[in-house]
Design an enzyme around this catalytic site. Structure first.
Site, mmCIF file in Angstrom:
data_model
loop_
_atom_site.group_PDB
_atom_site.id
_atom_site.type_symbol
_atom_site.label_atom_id
_atom_site.label_comp_id
_atom_site.label_asym_id
_atom_site.label_seq_id
_atom_site.Cartn_x
_atom_site.Cartn_y
_atom_site.Cartn_z
ATOM 1 N N LYS A 198 -15.147 49.772 -8.876
ATOM 2 C CA LYS A 198 -13.961 50.163 -9.633
ATOM 3 C C LYS A 198 -14.488 51.066 -10.913
ATOM 4 O O LYS A 198 -15.271 50.963 -11.519
ATOM 5 C CB LYS A 198 -13.325 48.838 -10.248
ATOM 6 C CG LYS A 198 -12.244 49.171 -11.215
ATOM 7 C CD LYS A 198 -11.561 47.870 -11.871
ATOM 8 C CE LYS A 198 -10.519 48.280 -12.821
ATOM 9 N NZ LYS A 198 -9.481 47.075 -13.421
ATOM 10 N N ARG A 208 -1.181 50.974 -17.306
ATOM 11 C CA ARG A 208 -1.435 50.153 -18.288
ATOM 12 C C ARG A 208 -0.077 50.359 -19.261
ATOM 13 O O ARG A 208 0.173 49.548 -20.222
ATOM 14 C CB ARG A 208 -2.541 50.861 -19.015
ATOM 15 C CG ARG A 208 -3.948 50.662 -18.434
ATOM 16 C CD ARG A 208 -5.227 51.367 -19.112
ATOM 17 N NE ARG A 208 -6.229 51.267 -18.343
ATOM 18 C CZ ARG A 208 -7.367 51.913 -18.573
ATOM 19 N NH1 ARG A 208 -7.276 52.577 -19.498
ATOM 20 N NH2 ARG A 208 -8.562 51.603 -17.872
ATOM 21 N N LYS A 220 -13.342 51.795 -20.984
ATOM 22 C CA LYS A 220 -13.925 50.781 -20.267
ATOM 23 C C LYS A 220 -15.155 50.922 -19.641
ATOM 24 O O LYS A 220 -15.868 50.611 -18.658
ATOM 25 C CB LYS A 220 -12.896 50.310 -19.168
ATOM 26 C CG LYS A 220 -11.597 49.589 -19.944
ATOM 27 C CD LYS A 220 -10.624 48.864 -19.034
ATOM 28 C CE LYS A 220 -9.531 48.339 -19.550
ATOM 29 N NZ LYS A 220 -8.726 47.516 -18.845
ATOM 30 N N GLU A 236 -23.384 47.743 -6.122
ATOM 31 C CA GLU A 236 -22.360 46.756 -6.545
ATOM 32 C C GLU A 236 -21.964 46.050 -5.147
ATOM 33 O O GLU A 236 -21.708 44.740 -4.988
ATOM 34 C CB GLU A 236 -21.076 47.482 -7.030
ATOM 35 C CG GLU A 236 -21.343 47.918 -8.365
ATOM 36 C CD GLU A 236 -21.394 46.713 -9.494
ATOM 37 O OE1 GLU A 236 -21.339 45.604 -9.179
ATOM 38 O OE2 GLU A 236 -21.518 47.031 -10.699
ATOM 39 N N LYS A 251 -11.698 51.473 -5.817
ATOM 40 C CA LYS A 251 -10.583 51.459 -6.780
ATOM 41 C C LYS A 251 -11.149 53.033 -7.676
ATOM 42 O O LYS A 251 -11.900 52.692 -8.546
ATOM 43 C CB LYS A 251 -10.194 50.541 -7.264
ATOM 44 C CG LYS A 251 -9.026 50.656 -8.240
ATOM 45 C CD LYS A 251 -8.673 49.212 -9.031
ATOM 46 C CE LYS A 251 -7.770 49.603 -9.839
ATOM 47 N NZ LYS A 251 -7.380 48.117 -11.077
ATOM 48 N N TYR A 316 1.297 50.969 -4.135
ATOM 49 C CA TYR A 316 2.854 51.039 -4.736
ATOM 50 C C TYR A 316 3.962 51.636 -3.478
ATOM 51 O O TYR A 316 5.148 51.299 -3.750
ATOM 52 C CB TYR A 316 3.064 51.466 -6.004
ATOM 53 C CG TYR A 316 1.896 50.855 -7.042
ATOM 54 C CD1 TYR A 316 2.238 49.721 -7.731
ATOM 55 C CD2 TYR A 316 0.827 51.500 -7.221
ATOM 56 C CE1 TYR A 316 1.204 49.325 -8.553
ATOM 57 C CE2 TYR A 316 -0.196 50.887 -8.200
ATOM 58 C CZ TYR A 316 0.245 49.631 -8.724
ATOM 59 O OH TYR A 316 -0.721 48.856 -9.389
HETATM 60 C C1 PBG Z 1 -7.038 45.488 -14.824
HETATM 61 C C2 PBG Z 1 -6.620 46.274 -13.795
HETATM 62 C C3 PBG Z 1 -6.224 47.792 -13.771
HETATM 63 C C4 PBG Z 1 -5.643 47.955 -12.587
HETATM 64 C C5 PBG Z 1 -5.734 46.831 -11.749
HETATM 65 N N1 PBG Z 1 -6.269 45.973 -12.656
HETATM 66 C C6 PBG Z 1 -6.297 48.610 -15.018
HETATM 67 C C7 PBG Z 1 -7.652 48.804 -15.830
HETATM 68 O O1 PBG Z 1 -8.615 48.419 -15.553
HETATM 69 O O2 PBG Z 1 -7.350 49.447 -16.770
HETATM 70 C C8 PBG Z 1 -5.149 49.478 -12.430
HETATM 71 C C9 PBG Z 1 -4.257 49.466 -11.190
HETATM 72 C C10 PBG Z 1 -3.294 50.860 -11.209
HETATM 73 O O3 PBG Z 1 -3.689 51.760 -11.831
HETATM 74 O O4 PBG Z 1 -2.561 50.772 -10.282
HETATM 75 N N2 PBG Z 1 -8.130 44.569 -14.859
#
Ligand code: PBG
Length: 327
Positions: A198, A208, A220, A236, A251, A316
């Site tokens: 991620k 968000r 982050k 990972e 992701k 989505y």
């Molecule tokens: C949070 C989380 C995020 C997404 C899924 N779980 C956002 C982030 O890490 O700030 C993002 C999913 C998306 O953008 O569609 N743990």
């Protein structure tokens, strides 16, 4: 002209093209992320994600029936928690009667065979908007101190009926910690889809907005990965696999297709791609301006994940794509 090798022969009709097709997309490949909120009889459109809504539980139930009838077999739930329920310990995450747990039960009660994936990370519940606990003095995101909460979250969700736990927090060691907690509590069949690679991405912006979960301070980058790296993703992946993950996820999706294909070569586990909110928003925005054909771009995009080596896609576009594929 004599050209003995003509690749175009194999493209000359839809019949031969369909036999030549190396990758296909079907509704069963897709997992639909859904946002839920408190209340009754309402769906609120998310401004930066046209056609995506925060749903009250009764609306969630309708949505899940629709998705099931279109051939979608899995949903991933994300709760929009009221601001006054957020605190620095994210304690609402552990409430067995919290919104997220009700949402899991609602889906299972509506369509028992629908697979429910639930998210493990503190950000929707945290007044700091971070995925882990924040040290109030230094601002550091505390790894080991967060672990116990993550494991408890997984147990509360498994108890509510979640089939797939999705740790999206990127703390070190959490897959193993969660796996051990699930085993000890007897949840032997609860799957873990690890957010393995991620990245610290700007493509999460619309998500968000949907949950009002952006970090209050800082970013982050001390837990999510640097977009420049691919070897780190392999590391990972090895860790998550050793710690007992069932499925590995990459992701965002589109800007990281190379990471998916690299992982495909390195693991025998199934791989998921998360086609995130910003990727969705880009296509929708261009479509609304008449700049590109939304449906064609959507299918091309989703097929690219399969071609890169993903077995499943969180997107989505799930509902729209399933509708299109069924015709
Ligand atoms: C949070 C989380 C995020 C997404 C899924 N779980 C956002 C982030 O890490 O700030 C993002 C999913 C998306 O953008 O569609 N743990």
């Amino acid at each position: 002209m004599i050209i003995s090798k003509r690749p175009r022969r194999l493209r000359s009709s839809e019949g031969i093209r369909s036999m030549m097709r190396e990758n296909t997309l079907s509704p069963q490949d897709m997992i639909a992320p859904l946002f839920v909120m408190e209340g009754k009889g309402r769906r609120e459109e998310i401004p930066s994600m046209p056609d995506q809504y925060r749903l009250t539980l009764d609306e969630l139930s309708k949505e899940v029936k629709d998705l099931w009838s279109l051939g979608i077999r899995a949903v991933s739930l994300f709760p929009a928690i009221d601001e006054h329920k957020k605190n620095s310990k994210a304690s609402e995450a552990l409430n067995p009667h919290g919104l997220n747990q009700w949402a899991i039960k609602e889906v299972k009660a509506t369509v028992p065979e629908m697979l429910v994936m639930s998210d493990v990370a503190l950000d929707p519940y945290s007044s700091d908007g971070h995925d882990g606990l924040v040290d109030p003095k230094t601002g550091e995101i505390l790894n080991d101190e967060t672990m116990e909460i993550l494991a408890q979250m997984a147990l509360v969700q498994a108890e509510a009926g979640s089939d797939i736990i999705g740790p999206s927090d990127m703390m070190d060691g959490r897959v193993g910690f969660i796996r051990e907690a699930l085993e000890k509590a007897g949840y032997k069949n609860t799957m873990i889809m690890a957010y393995t690679a991620k990245y610290a991405s700007a493509f999460y912006g619309p998500f968000r907005d949907a949950l009002q979960s952006a970090p209050k301070k800082g970013d982050k980058k001390s837990y999510q990965m640097d977009p420049s790296n691919v070897r780190e993703a392999l590391r990972e992946a090895r860790l998550d696999e050793d710690e007992g993950a069932d499925i590995l996820m990459v992701k965002p999706g589109l800007p990281y297709l190379d990471v998916i294909s690299e992982l495909r070569r390195q693991t025998h586990l199934p791989i998921a791609a998360y086609n995130v909110s910003g990727e969705y928003a880009m296509v929708k925005a261009a479509h609304l301006r008449g700049w590109l054909d939304e449906n064609k771009v959507m299918l091309e995009m989703l097929t690219s994940f399969k071609r890169a080596g993903a077995d499943m896609i969180l997107t989505y576009f799930a509902k729209d794509a399933a509708r299109f594929l069924n015709h």
